[in-house]
Design a protein around this motif. Structure first.
Motif, PDB file in Angstrom:
ATOM      1  N   LEU A 184       0.831  -1.202   0.000  1.00  0.00           N
ATOM      2  CA  LEU A 184       0.000   0.000   0.000  1.00  0.00           C
ATOM      3  C   LEU A 184       0.869   1.256   0.000  1.00  0.00           C
ATOM      4  O   LEU A 184       0.589   2.228  -0.714  1.00  0.00           O
ATOM      5  N   GLY A 185       1.917   1.229   0.793  1.00  0.00           N
ATOM      6  CA  GLY A 185       2.840   2.365   0.833  1.00  0.00           C
ATOM      7  C   GLY A 185       3.557   2.556  -0.483  1.00  0.00           C
ATOM      8  O   GLY A 185       3.748   3.691  -0.938  1.00  0.00           O
ATOM      9  N   PHE A 186       3.957   1.426  -1.111  1.00  0.00           N
ATOM     10  CA  PHE A 186       4.623   1.519  -2.407  1.00  0.00           C
ATOM     11  C   PHE A 186       3.702   2.140  -3.449  1.00  0.00           C
ATOM     12  O   PHE A 186       4.105   2.989  -4.233  1.00  0.00           O
ATOM     13  N   ARG A 187       2.437   1.739  -3.455  1.00  0.00           N
ATOM     14  CA  ARG A 187       1.476   2.298  -4.420  1.00  0.00           C
ATOM     15  C   ARG A 187       1.327   3.798  -4.231  1.00  0.00           C
ATOM     16  O   ARG A 187       1.336   4.565  -5.200  1.00  0.00           O
ATOM     17  N   ARG A 188       1.242   4.209  -2.991  1.00  0.00           N
ATOM     18  CA  ARG A 188       1.080   5.641  -2.716  1.00  0.00           C
ATOM     19  C   ARG A 188       2.343   6.419  -3.087  1.00  0.00           C
ATOM     20  O   ARG A 188       2.269   7.505  -3.662  1.00  0.00           O
ATOM     21  N   ALA A 195      10.135   8.126 -10.023  1.00  0.00           N
ATOM     22  CA  ALA A 195      11.597   8.029 -10.033  1.00  0.00           C
ATOM     23  C   ALA A 195      12.172   7.728  -8.653  1.00  0.00           C
ATOM     24  O   ALA A 195      13.139   6.975  -8.516  1.00  0.00           O
ATOM     25  N   ALA A 196      11.569   8.310  -7.624  1.00  0.00           N
ATOM     26  CA  ALA A 196      12.090   8.100  -6.275  1.00  0.00           C
ATOM     27  C   ALA A 196      11.697   6.745  -5.710  1.00  0.00           C
ATOM     28  O   ALA A 196      12.347   6.229  -4.792  1.00  0.00           O
ATOM     29  N   THR A 197      10.651   6.137  -6.257  1.00  0.00           N
ATOM     30  CA  THR A 197      10.122   4.886  -5.712  1.00  0.00           C
ATOM     31  C   THR A 197      10.744   3.655  -6.341  1.00  0.00           C
ATOM     32  O   THR A 197      10.875   2.622  -5.679  1.00  0.00           O
TER      33      THR A 197
END
Length: 227
Positions: A184-188, A195-197
């Motif tokens: 969920l955190g990755f999706r947000r 680019a940062a994710t």
């Protein structure tokens, strides 16, 4: 700046000597960084070469030491063949068949002492590869179970070692919850900044690759839990 890439290589060298398992991330994360430089029309090759040189300056002395001691190239650790064999056998009731290692089997320990460390590890690698080649369906099935285990801590409903591992059951709830929250955190985060994710995704999803085909335990996930 070149100094940043030098620091990058030095840090990876230190990490490799501390916990070689995390080096599985290095090629993927470095390719992504170079791709970003290429997109910005910057000198990606020089940066990659600089960081690679810094990396090998750190791990080089250990590799030379191993070559002088063992008289052949050893990539920091030599136990990959044994880990491959421990996780791939007829007995997959739990994560690893420790009876195939020299800690619980007198016959294995005697072989280790008789043939020496490197020959023993090479033999285990040969046995592991032979088993995989003759039990491909079982290997695929066990690999899928290992992937599922990394992210949920669930192996089976039998819990054959519940007496030895009393935290197995609560670990399922903890690790599964952590994985759900991470996704969920990755999706947000991805929606906020692609680019940062991406580097976080690379680290999360490439680190466990070697454990998917060998064997894993929940403590092996610890390096990526902070992410």
């Amino acid at each position: 700046r070149q100094s940043s890439w030098i620091s990058y290589g030095l840090l990876w060298g230190l990490a490799a000597l501390t916990e070689p398992g995390i080096v599985s991330i290095l090629p993927f994360i470095s390719l992504w960084a170079c791709f970003r430089l290429y997109q910005d029309r910057k000198r990606w090759f020089l940066c990659a070469a600089t960081s690679s040189l810094a990396f090998f300056l750190v791990v080089g002395p250990w590799l030379v030491r191993d070559y002088l001691v063992f008289h052949q190239f050893v990539p920091i650790r030599d136990n990959l063949g044994l880990e491959l064999r421990l996780g791939n056998s007829d007995d997959n009731s739990y994560l690893v068949n420790k009876q195939l290692g020299p800690w619980f089997s007198q016959a294995e320990w005697d072989e280790f002492r008789r043939v020496g460390e490197l020959n023993y590890m090479a033999h285990k690698r040969s046995q592991g590869m032979e088993f995989i080649g003759t039990h491909r369906a079982l290997f695929v099935k066990t690999t899928v179970r290992r992937i599922f285990y990394v992210w949920t801590s669930f192996w089976s409903l039998d819990f054959p070692r519940v007496a030895d591992e009393p935290l197995d059951r609560p670990s399922i709830f903890f690790c599964t919850s952590l994985t759900i929250l991470a996704l969920l955190g990755f999706r947000r985060a991805y929606q906020a900044s692609r680019a940062a994710t991406i580097p976080y995704a690379i680290a999360l999803f490439t680190f466990p690759l070697v454990y998917y085909v060998t064997h894993n335990e929940m403590r092996y996930r610890r390096p990526i839990d902070p992410l």
